[in-house]
Design an enzyme around this catalytic site. Structure first.
Site, PDB file in Angstrom:
ATOM      1  N   ASP A  71      13.265   4.541   4.889  1.00 29.52           N
ATOM      2  CA  ASP A  71      12.727   5.762   4.269  1.00 29.52           C
ATOM      3  C   ASP A  71      13.316   7.002   4.932  1.00 29.52           C
ATOM      4  OD1 ASP A  71      11.186   7.161   2.485  1.00 29.52           O
ATOM      5  OD2 ASP A  71       9.343   7.039   3.672  1.00 29.52           O
ATOM      6  N   THR A 117       9.599  -0.384  -7.674  1.00 32.63           N
ATOM      7  CA  THR A 117       9.323  -0.193  -9.097  1.00 32.63           C
ATOM      8  C   THR A 117       8.798   1.238  -9.295  1.00 32.63           C
ATOM      9  OG1 THR A 117       7.223  -1.278  -8.621  1.00 32.63           O
ATOM     10  CG2 THR A 117       8.860  -2.591  -9.771  1.00 32.63           C
ATOM     11  N   ASN A 119       9.718   3.902  -7.482  1.00 29.51           N
ATOM     12  CA  ASN A 119      10.880   4.811  -7.451  1.00 29.51           C
ATOM     13  C   ASN A 119      11.485   4.942  -8.846  1.00 29.51           C
ATOM     14  OD1 ASN A 119      12.156   3.484  -4.281  1.00 29.51           O
ATOM     15  ND2 ASN A 119      10.835   5.247  -4.637  1.00 29.51           N
TER      16      ASN A 119
END
Ligand code: FPP
Ligand code: MG
Length: 293
Positions: A71, A117, A119
């Site tokens: 991230d 999913t 994103n």
């Protein structure tokens, strides 16, 4: 390492600035502040520190499976006033480096969260397109990387892959085919992935077997569900690392992380260093020593 180096550099700079107050040492102080000698001293010290930590973690049981929530690519880009796309590119390069470091430690399983999913629903089409380009490029680069073949690394992608465009699916097919005979290491890329969606898919498979009369209700247990997950061919992660300061799991490997150690670090993914990886493993080892298996 960059972060530590910058912090150490700042300390040297402020020491030098303080020294500048005294005229007699102004010249040597100026030399220290601007010199590459100071930087090379700092980077040498960093390298020695990292190697020491590596020796330490090699003496203890290493995690068999590390999972990473990569991230902070965009925050990395924004903090440097560079394009978001470049932040993701740096993220892709970092992933290749981290793979090398993990292989070097002889850790058999690595899995990474590359696209959720969520994103796909949230990000602009422009950002998604540049991400898809990167996955295609990155997977093709890996498929041609001699290290993958020398070390016999099997590469697989898991998730709702049908949601991905054709170029990404072709790159996945290519690397899976080229590495299908390997079994020394297993590298799993989670793409169009969601933990809840994975559980739903597993439950559907089990329900299907039950409706066909292949299994009874009593035969449905945790082992059965695990065997229907996308990750059925790998052990549960021992250690989950998330970069960039968020302390959440965000729908990653929900079923599999029931007993995993979680490690959160503030560094953005593109800045994640070898020292950061070793620190995560060191913290995993000390927690295991304290609490046992
Ligand atoms: C999260 O940062 C990162 C992503 C959604 C993409 C990660 C992709 C890569 C590292 C490339 C992977 C390449 C291959 C070949 C699998 P973010 O965009 O959420 O950043 P932010 O948290 O700062 O907003
Ligand atoms: Mg993010």
């Amino acid at each position: 390492m960059g972060r530590t180096r910058r912090a150490a550099g700042r300390r040297i700079d402020s020491l030098a600035k303080w020294l500048l107050k005294f005229r007699i040492i102004a010249i040597p102080a100026r030399i220290i502040a601007g010199s590459s000698l100071a930087w090379s001293l700092v980077s040498r010290t960093d390298r020695i520190r990292t190697n020491r930590l590596k020796d330490k973690i090699l003496k203890d049981t290493r995690p068999e499976h590390i999972s990473i929530i990569m991230d902070g690519n965009r925050r990395f880009a924004w903090s440097r006033e560079i394009e978001t796309k470049v932040g993701h590119e740096r993220g892709k390069e970092k992933l290749k480096q981290v793979m090398d470091w993990v292989l070097d430690l002889n850790i058999q399983y690595l899995s990474v969260y590359a696209l959720s999913t969520e994103n796909i629903k949230e990000r602009s089409q422009e950002e998604l397109n540049s991400l898809y380009e990167l996955y295609t490029e990155g997977l093709n680069e890996m498929a041609n990387d001699p290290k993958i073949h020398n070390m016999k690394v099997k590469v697989q992608a898991v998730g709702r892959l049908e949601m991905l465009p054709e170029n990404v699916r072709n790159a996945i097919k290519n690397i899976e085919e080229k590495t299908s005979s390997y079994s020394d290491f297993l590298f799993t890329v989670c793409l169009a992935y969601g933990g809840r969606e994975e559980i739903v898919d597993a439950v559907r498979k089990v329900a299907d077997e039950h409706s066909k009369g292949e299994i009874t209700l009593e035969e449905i247990d945790t082992k059965k569900i695990s065997s229907k997950l996308y990750t059925a061919n790998l052990p549960d992660p021992d250690l989950v690392i998330r970069t960039s300061g968020e302390e959440r799991i965000s729908n990653f490997l929900l079923w599999q992380i029931a007993y995993s150690e979680l490690h959160f670090t503030d560094v953005h993914w593109p800045s994640f260093s070898k020292q950061d990886l070793y620190e995560a493993i060191d913290s995993y080892q000390s927690r295991r020593r304290r609490y046992g298996e």
